[in-house]
Design a protein around this motif. Structure first.
Motif, mmCIF file in Angstrom:
data_model
loop_
_atom_site.group_PDB
_atom_site.id
_atom_site.type_symbol
_atom_site.label_atom_id
_atom_site.label_comp_id
_atom_site.label_asym_id
_atom_site.label_seq_id
_atom_site.Cartn_x
_atom_site.Cartn_y
_atom_site.Cartn_z
ATOM 1 N N ASN A 341 43.508 -70.370 42.496
ATOM 2 C CA ASN A 341 44.195 -71.404 41.711
ATOM 3 C C ASN A 341 43.443 -72.734 41.781
ATOM 4 N N PHE A 342 42.810 -73.015 42.923
ATOM 5 C CA PHE A 342 42.012 -74.237 43.032
ATOM 6 C C PHE A 342 40.758 -74.149 42.159
ATOM 7 N N LEU A 343 40.185 -72.962 42.097
ATOM 8 C CA LEU A 343 39.041 -72.743 41.213
ATOM 9 C C LEU A 343 39.441 -72.932 39.763
ATOM 10 N N ALA A 344 40.613 -72.409 39.390
ATOM 11 C CA ALA A 344 41.088 -72.549 38.013
ATOM 12 C C ALA A 344 41.287 -74.026 37.655
ATOM 13 N N SER A 345 41.824 -74.813 38.599
ATOM 14 C CA SER A 345 42.018 -76.237 38.346
ATOM 15 C C SER A 345 40.677 -76.948 38.186
ATOM 16 N N SER A 346 39.700 -76.548 38.980
ATOM 17 C CA SER A 346 38.366 -77.132 38.858
ATOM 18 C C SER A 346 37.775 -76.839 37.487
ATOM 19 N N VAL A 347 37.956 -75.617 37.017
ATOM 20 C CA VAL A 347 37.441 -75.236 35.698
ATOM 21 C C VAL A 347 38.144 -76.028 34.589
ATOM 22 N N ILE A 348 39.465 -76.188 34.721
ATOM 23 C CA ILE A 348 40.224 -76.938 33.707
ATOM 24 C C ILE A 348 39.707 -78.365 33.591
ATOM 25 N N PHE A 349 39.509 -79.026 34.734
ATOM 26 C CA PHE A 349 39.017 -80.393 34.682
ATOM 27 C C PHE A 349 37.556 -80.437 34.223
ATOM 28 N N GLY A 350 36.799 -79.390 34.511
ATOM 29 C CA GLY A 350 35.438 -79.328 33.997
ATOM 30 C C GLY A 350 35.414 -79.243 32.483
ATOM 31 N N VAL A 351 36.328 -78.464 31.915
ATOM 32 C CA VAL A 351 36.420 -78.352 30.452
ATOM 33 C C VAL A 351 36.842 -79.692 29.846
ATOM 34 N N LEU A 352 37.818 -80.364 30.476
ATOM 35 C CA LEU A 352 38.240 -81.670 29.979
ATOM 36 C C LEU A 352 37.090 -82.677 30.041
ATOM 37 N N PHE A 353 36.266 -82.574 31.080
ATOM 38 C CA PHE A 353 35.107 -83.459 31.197
ATOM 39 C C PHE A 353 34.134 -83.233 30.038
ATOM 40 N N VAL A 354 33.886 -81.977 29.704
ATOM 41 C CA VAL A 354 32.978 -81.662 28.600
ATOM 42 C C VAL A 354 33.550 -82.172 27.280
ATOM 43 N N LEU A 355 34.852 -81.965 27.074
ATOM 44 C CA LEU A 355 35.474 -82.460 25.843
ATOM 45 C C LEU A 355 35.405 -83.983 25.761
ATOM 46 N N ALA A 356 35.589 -84.645 26.899
ATOM 47 C CA ALA A 356 35.529 -86.114 26.910
ATOM 48 C C ALA A 356 34.131 -86.611 26.592
ATOM 49 N N LEU A 357 33.114 -85.825 26.951
ATOM 50 C CA LEU A 357 31.734 -86.222 26.634
ATOM 51 C C LEU A 357 31.487 -86.217 25.131
ATOM 52 N N VAL A 358 32.238 -85.407 24.414
ATOM 53 C CA VAL A 358 32.067 -85.317 22.962
ATOM 54 C C VAL A 358 32.581 -86.585 22.288
ATOM 55 N N VAL A 359 33.578 -87.214 22.906
ATOM 56 C CA VAL A 359 34.159 -88.417 22.340
ATOM 57 C C VAL A 359 33.222 -89.588 22.565
ATOM 58 N N ARG A 360 32.964 -90.369 21.538
ATOM 59 C CA ARG A 360 32.076 -91.522 21.618
ATOM 60 C C ARG A 360 32.814 -92.760 21.112
ATOM 61 N N VAL A 361 32.457 -93.887 21.685
ATOM 62 C CA VAL A 361 33.043 -95.156 21.263
ATOM 63 C C VAL A 361 32.007 -95.925 20.461
ATOM 64 N N LYS A 362 32.410 -96.391 19.298
ATOM 65 C CA LYS A 362 31.503 -97.184 18.481
ATOM 66 C C LYS A 362 31.306 -98.560 19.096
ATOM 67 N N LYS A 363 30.077 -99.016 19.141
ATOM 68 C CA LYS A 363 29.780 -100.343 19.669
ATOM 69 C C LYS A 363 30.160 -101.399 18.637
#
Length: 363
Positions: A341-363
């Protein structure tokens, strides 16, 4: 919350004169009033109404730090009070809740503190924070979605129609996803104490140190690190949305590392370290709240935070059985859980991290 706690104390005080199972009826008071989750939604709504977007995350962080600070303070305080009387901690808790009720009555109407900004509205959304060349299908082009002022002759909007209206903002869909998925992963922390007892032969009384370790990490980041970083970078002209997004990315990564360490822990000190690292990721909630509320108008804050409360509740309800099933893998007499279950939580947050990298803020 006050009536629920008072009911529990009353049943315990009667001590055998009434069935102890009557304690279960205390949940009816939570059902009627909504309990702590609704109270938090109200507080976050007030902060969002009264504070501009550039400072909002800082105050959200201060609010998020309070439960972690009380985790450090209340155990020794309760131990001192219990030496005087077993009932004294409960009397103190009821008194504190009653004082909270008085403070709520004295609180001014937040919607009157500051007139709404005409540019801070879902009908005039904030500039899209997704780069044109890096927008995935999950976040379609917001300019292709017509967002118009509702006609005055239209029927009053309902909760459902307002939420659908908010979901037209692409980045807000990502924020809602985080509000639902993060609690699913964080439920795993509830199994750490049983894991320490079964796999490392800790007595349940000593697992309090794990709670303290997490609270120390969470207090450091929500009370000191995040507000200081927010104030410092705001003075340097960094856009609030960019700051919140950067904090989210860092927090997702920290959480993924923390749960991975928890999964791989082979000695006791690694458990303590892992929970401290997980505590450092507690900036997820205030940063996500700050980012989301910067995308909507103040008139939508109440609807937004009640929806968030529902999403977080559903996430915890869904995460409980899932985490329990994963935690049971490998458990048998004389052998603890494999910690999947701890591994699954690590994977979930890893996926959220990758999705967050896709989001960009315009300067």
């Amino acid at each position: 919350m006050l009536l629920s706690l008072a009911w529990i104390v009353l049943i315990c005080w009667l001590d055998g004169r009434v069935p102890i199972r009557l304690i279960w009826l205390s949940s009816l008071f939570i059902f009627i009033g909504g309990g702590q989750r609704v109270a938090k939604a109200m507080l976050f709504t007030i902060v969002s109404d009264a504070v501009d977007a550039s400072h909002r995350t800082r105050y959200m962080s201060f609010l998020s730090s309070i439960p972690h600070i009380t985790t450090l303070i209340t155990p020794p305080l309760s131990a001192i009070l219990m030496r005087i009387s077993i009932w004294l901690p409960f009397e103190a808790a009821i008194g504190a809740l009653a004082l909270t009720y008085v403070l709520i009555l004295l609180m001014p109407e937040s919607s009157e503190l500051e007139p709404p900004d005409e540019h801070d509205s879902v009908t005039h959304p904030a500039p899209d924070i997704l780069a044109e060349d890096q927008r995935p299908l999950l976040f379609p082009d917001p300019h292709s979605i017509p967002i118009a002022q509702p006609a005055p002759s239209q029927k009053p909007s309902t909760w459902y129609t307002e939420i659908l209206h908010l979901l037209r903002i692409p980045t807000l869909r990502f924020c809602f996803l985080v509000f639902f998925v993060a609690p699913v992963a964080l439920v795993a922390k509830a199994f750490v104490y049983q894991h320490a007892s079964e796999s490392f032969s800790w007595e349940m009384s000593t697992t309090t140190w794990l709670r303290v370790s997490q609270a120390v990490g969470a207090s450091l980041v929500t009370l000191f690190a995040l507000p200081t970083l927010n104030a410092l970078l705001h003075r340097r002209g960094l856009q609030a949305q960019r700051l919140d997004l950067g904090i989210l990315r860092g927090s997702f990564l920290i959480a993924a590392v923390g749960f991975a360490v928890l999964w791989q822990a082979r000695v006791s000190w690694m458990l303590v370290l892992a929970l401290f690292i997980c505590g450092l990721s507690e900036a997820i909630q205030p940063a996500n709240q700050g980012l989301a509320t910067s995308l909507i108008g103040r008139e939508y804050n109440a609807r937004f935070f009640t929806t968030v409360a529902v999403l977080e509740t559903v996430g915890k309800l869904a995460g409980g059985p899932l985490q329990s099933s994963l935690f049971s893998i490998g458990r048998r007499e004389g052998h603890g859980s494999l910690g999947l279950n701890f591994l699954a939580s690590s994977v979930i947050f890893g996926v959220l991290f990758v999705l967050a990298l896709v989001v960009r803020v315009k300067k």
